[in-house]
Enzyme design. Structure first.
Site: not given
Ligand code: 13P
Length: 255
Positions: A13, A15, A99, A101, A171, A177, A217
């Site tokens: 992803n 982002k 997601h 976010e 997640e 992150g 992560s």
């Molecule tokens: P990270 O791998 O940067 O922690 O992000 C995970 C994520 O949100 C994947 O959708």
């Protein structure tokens, strides 16, 4: 994971990272790094504007392209939104839905997640639907209840035939992150809860066929341990998907 019935899916992803020219460059580095690694499906979920370049760049390889969101209406006065049919026509196969976010910053709710799921499935896209608890929910001991409810609502009015086309990504929000990964045991526990919710609704055969990923992560150093768990069928990878070598190492761990 249960390799007899499920193929691992390693999805990046990206982002809000990578312009189209940067996307081409990263995919060009990635293709030789993952060549011949057919033990898992590899998906790149890229920003909307990168889709044409990404679809072209993966032609002739087994890599698949995904989007990071989709609107639930077919068309109309929804300025700034992208429909499932638009994505499909561009060569997109997968789409991330719900997601954390988007839930946190853009008003996504369990109900809109469900609407997006149904729109994506109706257009022939494969949803990667994200669920996961906040740190405060984990601390209060309501992780399983939270994730169960999110999963149940996401799958409302989704047939068994469509359910097997869906990937669920667990997640935990506190692991995204942050560099703080869930332990393999924590990931397994919640991925198993998700599968049990699906088993209750659709029966064991469907539940065993659905891919349940872990995300948060995930990186080369922890991927193998997470992916070794029975109910963890892949990963949704943010930061580490932006570096070809790291992403390829995670693909290696899924072979
Ligand atoms: P990270 O791998 O940067 O922690 O992000 C995970 C994520 O949100 C994947 O959708």
């Amino acid at each position: 994971m249960n390799k007899n019935v499920r193929k691992a899916i390693i999805a990046g992803n990206w982002k809000m990272n990578m312009t189209p020219s940067e996307a081409k460059k990263l995919i060009a580095e990635l293709i030789p790094a993952v060549e011949g690694k057919n033990g898992c499906e590899i998906v790149l979920c890229v920003p909307f504007v990168d889709i044409p370049a990404a679809v072209e760049a993966v032609q002739g390889t087994s890599l698949k392209i995904g989007a990071q969101n989709v609107h639930f209406e077919k068309s109309g006065a929804f300025t700034g939104e992208i429909s499932a049919a638009m994505l499909k026509e561009c060569g997109v196969e997968y789409v991330v839905i719900g997601h954390s976010e988007r839930r946190q910053y853009f008003g996504e709710t369990d109900e809109t997640v469900n609407l997006r799921m149904k729109a994506a499935l109706a257009a022939g896209l494969k949803p990667i639907v994200c669920v996961g608890e906040l740190l405060s929910q984990r601390d209060r001991g309501i992780t399983n209840e939270t994730v169960s409810a999110q999963t149940k609502i996401a799958f409302l009015d989704v047939s068994a035939e469509d359910a097997v086309k869906v990937t669920v990504a667990y997640e935990p929000v506190w692991a995204i992150g942050t560099g703080r990964t869930a332990t393999a045991e924590q990931a397994e526990e919640v991925c198993a809860v998700i599968r049990s919710v699906l088993a209750e609704k659709y029966g064991n055969d469907v539940a065993e066929a659905v891919t349940v990923q872990y995300g948060g992560s995930m990186k080369p150093s922890n991927a193998a341990e997470l992916l070794a768990k029975y109910d963890v069928d892949g990963g949704l990878i943010g930061g580490a998907s932006l570096k070809a070598a790291d992403f390829a190492a995670i693909v290696d761990a899924a072979q």
